[in-house]
Design an enzyme around this catalytic site. Structure first.
Site, PDB file in Angstrom:
ATOM      1  N   CYS A   1      -4.910   2.641  -3.812  1.00  0.00           N
ATOM      2  CA  CYS A   1      -3.975   3.419  -2.733  1.00  0.00           C
ATOM      3  C   CYS A   1      -2.794   2.092  -3.455  1.00  0.00           C
ATOM      4  CB  CYS A   1      -4.274   3.438  -1.101  1.00  0.00           C
ATOM      5  SG  CYS A   1      -5.408   4.912  -0.733  1.00  0.00           S
TER       6      CYS A   1
ATOM      7  N   ASP B   1       3.083  -4.909   8.249  1.00  0.00           N
ATOM      8  CA  ASP B   1       2.243  -3.973   7.813  1.00  0.00           C
ATOM      9  C   ASP B   1       0.875  -4.367   8.182  1.00  0.00           C
ATOM     10  OD1 ASP B   1       0.132  -2.444   7.154  1.00  0.00           O
ATOM     11  OD2 ASP B   1       0.781  -1.510   5.346  1.00  0.00           O
TER      12      ASP B   1
ATOM     13  N   HIS C   1       0.920  -1.151   0.038  1.00  0.00           N
ATOM     14  CA  HIS C   1      -0.172   0.270   0.193  1.00  0.00           C
ATOM     15  C   HIS C   1       0.696   1.257  -0.027  1.00  0.00           C
ATOM     16  CE1 HIS C   1      -2.691   2.898   2.333  1.00  0.00           C
ATOM     17  NE2 HIS C   1      -3.376   2.213   1.334  1.00  0.00           N
TER      18      HIS C   1
END
Ligand code: C6P
Length: 400
Positions: free
Chosen positions: A357, A192, A115
């Site tokens: 994104c 993440d 991302h």
């Protein structure tokens, strides 16, 4: 799981029952979370860690308890949980801390499925320090080319920053293995976990990652609060990024020393109401059980994938359901994802259409964007049936 816990699921959109399939963007909130935030403002709103009065004591207790719950949720220690604004801020804090560690010739390793939040902060760090970014490639199924791991992660690697679950492909990455290889080379690993912590059991000790980031709003909690987990010894040596109240131990006109963990990284008045909401969200998820949530997500993803695969002119991106989270990205042949999303919206079905994104990944896939349906614990197979029907309608409208 009781759908009645989610007031928003009762609303109509364009006269139809809402089908909310945009859970990778943000999730809906159960009454228990909304009530916890309301209770905070109605009963004990006060600043934390500052005053001795009763309200402040209650607010402090609740705020600290929320750290405790977040820690327990991912099997971390209390001192290892820093509350931030969101995953993005958590990653930025870590990237910023690497400004003093990186030098020309050093390498930052990312993957091609990251991302923007896990690319741009590292690009900035690379620009400022002269370090170089390398990407672990993905194969045609949307999985990491694991045979590249040992070639890409080298003695020059200082940080490996990798998503646990892709928000586009849904791919679940082998974090434990990545951590092992990175640690052999003396590199630090940031995970993440924006799309994993809400959907499956995550144990930071088992993964052995150094940092892990996630957002409350993707796990039934409120917006404006996220978590940065960091190993105690690493956080202990790390300089804060933000300076001000509550993060200090002592201040003179000339200098200052830092508070103990985790407060050293939480400058200024924090999001106390958000913490109350996050704590309630964790309680809610635990009352169902993360294993059950993962199973439910998987069953829906499998069911929806089979439905979509039986349709003509559809391309699905990413691996098979058992290898991914509850995200299905796809395109209808010759139809722009925004058109598909708009037609679905007119049927009351909320999906996301666009680049999600992840522009570099879109480019790699050779597409401008995709339609993405993402499921969560309150979604049902009946909703998937409605979605498949609406999708057939979209295909007919656009191809006629
Ligand atoms: N992805 C999506 O629709 P924030 O915005 O900081 O809470 O989370 C950022 C983020 C980081 N990593 C991954 C893997 C993500 O999926 C997200 C958020 C949303 O896919 C909004 S763009």
């Amino acid at each position: 799981m009781n759908r009645n816990d989610f007031p928003i699921l009762k609303r109509k959109v364009h006269g139809k029952d809402l089908v909310y399939f945009d859970n990778a963007a943000t999730t809906q909130k159960p009454r228990q979370v909304i009530e916890a935030i309301k209770k905070y403002y109605e009963e004990y709103n006060s600043n934390v860690h500052r005053a001795v009065h009763q309200l402040s004591a209650e607010a402090t207790e609740a705020y600290d308890k929320a750290h405790e719950k977040a820690a327990e949720f991912i099997n971390a220690e209390f001192e290892e949980i820093i509350f931030t604004k969101n995953t993005t801020e958590s990653i930025n804090i870590v990237a910023n801390s690497f400004l003093s560690k990186l030098k020309p010739g050093d390498e930052i390793v990312l993957t091609q499925m990251e991302h923007h939040s896990n690319i741009v902060p590292w690009q900035q760090a690379a620009k400022k320090t002269g370090a170089r970014i390398k990407y672990i490639e993905i194969d045609e199924k949307g999985e990491l080319k694991l045979q590249q791991l040992r070639k890409t992660i080298t003695d020059k690697t200082k940080i490996v920053a990798v998503t646990h679950v892709s928000n586009v492909l849904g791919t679940i990455n082998p974090i434990k293995k990545i951590c092992r290889i990175a640690h052999e080379k003396g590199a630090t690993v940031l995970v993440d976990a924006a799309q994993s912590v809400p959907h499956m059991p995550v144990d930071v000790k088992e993964l052995d990652c150094d940092f892990l980031a996630f957002s409350a709003h993707k796990m039934l909690g409120p917006t404006g609060i996220g978590v940065l987990y960091g190993k105690k010894d690493i956080l202990g040596q790390m300089e804060p990024m933000m300076f001000g109240g509550d993060m200090i131990k002592e201040v003179t006109f000339e200098t200052a020393s830092w508070n103990e963990l985790p407060w050293k990284f939480e400058a200024g008045t924090p999001n106390m109401a958000g913490a109350a909401g996050l704590a309630a969200a964790i309680d809610y998820l635990k009352s169902i059980g993360m294993d059950k949530i993962r199973q439910h997500d998987y069953e829906l993803t499998k069911y929806a994938t089979e439905k979509l695969q039986s349709m003509e002119g559809i391309e699905i991106y990413g691996p098979s359901p058992e290898k991914k989270g509850s995200v299905i990205s796809f395109n209808l042949k010759n139809v722009h994802p925004h058109d598909v999303s708009s037609i679905l919206d007119s049927e009351g079905i909320a999906v996301r259409g666009g680049h999600h994104c992840a522009m570099p990944l879109m480019k790699l896939l050779g597409i401008q964007g995709s339609v993405r349906a993402s499921f969560y614990l309150y979604n049902t197979k009946e909703e998937i049936d409605l979605f498949a029907k609406a999708l057939e309608k979209a295909r007919k409208i656009m191809n006629d």
